[in-house]
Design a protein around this motif. Sequence first.
Motif, PDB file in Angstrom:
ATOM      1  N   PRO A  39       0.808  -1.230   0.000  1.00  0.00           N
ATOM      2  CA  PRO A  39       0.000   0.000   0.000  1.00  0.00           C
ATOM      3  C   PRO A  39       0.839   1.277   0.000  1.00  0.00           C
ATOM      4  N   ALA A  40       1.941   1.285   0.747  1.00  0.00           N
ATOM      5  CA  ALA A  40       2.761   2.502   0.814  1.00  0.00           C
ATOM      6  C   ALA A  40       3.398   2.817  -0.532  1.00  0.00           C
ATOM      7  N   ASP A  41       3.785   1.788  -1.279  1.00  0.00           N
ATOM      8  CA  ASP A  41       4.381   2.004  -2.600  1.00  0.00           C
ATOM      9  C   ASP A  41       3.311   2.383  -3.625  1.00  0.00           C
ATOM     10  N   PHE A  42       2.146   1.748  -3.507  1.00  0.00           N
ATOM     11  CA  PHE A  42       1.041   2.105  -4.389  1.00  0.00           C
ATOM     12  C   PHE A  42       0.636   3.563  -4.179  1.00  0.00           C
ATOM     13  N   ALA A  43       0.771   4.047  -2.950  1.00  0.00           N
ATOM     14  CA  ALA A  43       0.390   5.430  -2.639  1.00  0.00           C
ATOM     15  C   ALA A  43       1.249   6.443  -3.384  1.00  0.00           C
ATOM     16  N   LEU A  44       2.438   6.052  -3.851  1.00  0.00           N
ATOM     17  CA  LEU A  44       3.259   6.947  -4.664  1.00  0.00           C
ATOM     18  C   LEU A  44       2.608   7.197  -6.024  1.00  0.00           C
ATOM     19  N   LEU A  45       1.852   6.200  -6.508  1.00  0.00           N
ATOM     20  CA  LEU A  45       1.207   6.308  -7.817  1.00  0.00           C
ATOM     21  C   LEU A  45      -0.220   6.839  -7.715  1.00  0.00           C
ATOM     22  N   PRO A  76      11.643   0.485  -4.921  1.00  0.00           N
ATOM     23  CA  PRO A  76      12.109  -0.781  -5.491  1.00  0.00           C
ATOM     24  C   PRO A  76      10.957  -1.699  -5.888  1.00  0.00           C
ATOM     25  N   ALA A  77       9.830  -1.602  -5.181  1.00  0.00           N
ATOM     26  CA  ALA A  77       8.688  -2.452  -5.507  1.00  0.00           C
ATOM     27  C   ALA A  77       8.075  -2.068  -6.846  1.00  0.00           C
ATOM     28  N   VAL A  78       7.969  -0.779  -7.127  1.00  0.00           N
ATOM     29  CA  VAL A  78       7.447  -0.333  -8.426  1.00  0.00           C
ATOM     30  C   VAL A  78       8.408  -0.755  -9.542  1.00  0.00           C
ATOM     31  N   ALA A  79       9.712  -0.626  -9.288  1.00  0.00           N
ATOM     32  CA  ALA A  79      10.710  -1.056 -10.277  1.00  0.00           C
ATOM     33  C   ALA A  79      10.606  -2.557 -10.521  1.00  0.00           C
ATOM     34  N   ALA A  80      10.385  -3.327  -9.451  1.00  0.00           N
ATOM     35  CA  ALA A  80      10.241  -4.775  -9.597  1.00  0.00           C
ATOM     36  C   ALA A  80       8.982  -5.124 -10.374  1.00  0.00           C
ATOM     37  N   MET A  81       7.925  -4.336 -10.208  1.00  0.00           N
ATOM     38  CA  MET A  81       6.685  -4.554 -10.946  1.00  0.00           C
ATOM     39  C   MET A  81       6.922  -4.441 -12.447  1.00  0.00           C
ATOM     40  N   GLN A  91       8.862   5.161  -9.662  1.00  0.00           N
ATOM     41  CA  GLN A  91       9.764   4.026  -9.872  1.00  0.00           C
ATOM     42  C   GLN A  91      11.130   4.285  -9.253  1.00  0.00           C
ATOM     43  N   HIS A  92      11.621   5.509  -9.357  1.00  0.00           N
ATOM     44  CA  HIS A  92      12.929   5.851  -8.804  1.00  0.00           C
ATOM     45  C   HIS A  92      12.921   5.835  -7.274  1.00  0.00           C
ATOM     46  N   SER A 133       0.917   9.461 -16.400  1.00  0.00           N
ATOM     47  CA  SER A 133       1.925   9.919 -17.346  1.00  0.00           C
ATOM     48  C   SER A 133       3.242   9.191 -17.098  1.00  0.00           C
ATOM     49  N   PRO A 134       4.069   9.020 -18.132  1.00  0.00           N
ATOM     50  CA  PRO A 134       5.376   8.380 -17.942  1.00  0.00           C
ATOM     51  C   PRO A 134       6.228   9.089 -16.901  1.00  0.00           C
ATOM     52  N   ALA A 135       6.212  10.420 -16.890  1.00  0.00           N
ATOM     53  CA  ALA A 135       7.037  11.173 -15.939  1.00  0.00           C
ATOM     54  C   ALA A 135       6.617  10.891 -14.503  1.00  0.00           C
ATOM     55  N   GLN A 136       5.323  10.854 -14.253  1.00  0.00           N
ATOM     56  CA  GLN A 136       4.836  10.582 -12.903  1.00  0.00           C
ATOM     57  C   GLN A 136       5.155   9.155 -12.482  1.00  0.00           C
TER      58      GLN A 136
END
Length: 263
Positions: free
Chosen positions: A18-24, A119-124, A115-116, A107-110
């Motif tokens: 959830p914490a990583d999803f909250a970035l998106l 690590p979980a978003v990068a792994a996705m 992702q940066h 958007s790709p930028a967001q």
Amino acid sequence: MMDHATRVGNRLLAALPPADFALLAPHLRKIVIERDTVLVRSGDRIEHLLFPLSGAIATIMELPNGQTVATTIVGHEGAVGLTSALGASHSPVTAVARIAGTALQISPAQFLTAQHCSPAVAAMVQVFTRSLLTQLQHVAACNALHSVEARLARWLLHIHDRANGSDLLPLTQETLSELLGVRRTTVTHVVSTMRTSRALRSNRRGQLEIDRPRLEAMACECYKVMSRSIDRIVSQSTVGLVHRPPARSASRSPGSRIAGTGS
């Protein structure tokens, strides 16, 4: 995590902590995708990443001589435009909605910013890339080794898996020709053969009514092998995403909601 996974209808996003999803989440916008909508054309700049919640999206390879052929089908297990996360700014394929549905758009930028930080978003991104390559490899082998009838049955099953249970698929002969990379005359013959075997109950203009058990009997083994392989990649890899330590970010809020979804 169960509450998070229930609210998010895309398997890749649902696997994020959830914490990583909250970035998106603050940047995700829910959109409706109509049938036959061209989401991006080959060679065009990738303006949006899409995480389907429902429906089926075909990626199409266009050759210099004008011929086209489908290479993958993507639904709620995947994404469209995620190659931008690997550094590609332009789409290598055309993406077309074959079954209407909804998706979360960012958007790709967001996405790259998240992702940066995570690590979980990068792994996705790596999980999706593996599943996409697996599908491409199976499609290439199937196209080389199996009959047109078996290949069409496989494509129809993949699309039916993402059609919300409806046995009536809104597919024209032109679409079937594009899926198979063959001429319309060949499609007409194949559809006739499948109607004779009763794998197709009817062939009304622009719609195919399928008989799923008979269609499965007609399809080559690639359908089950491909489906199981992709499901294994997504399921096993996302277990690791769920248990990754949350990314460090002061701007993250586990209670964030998807903008525009009402979730």
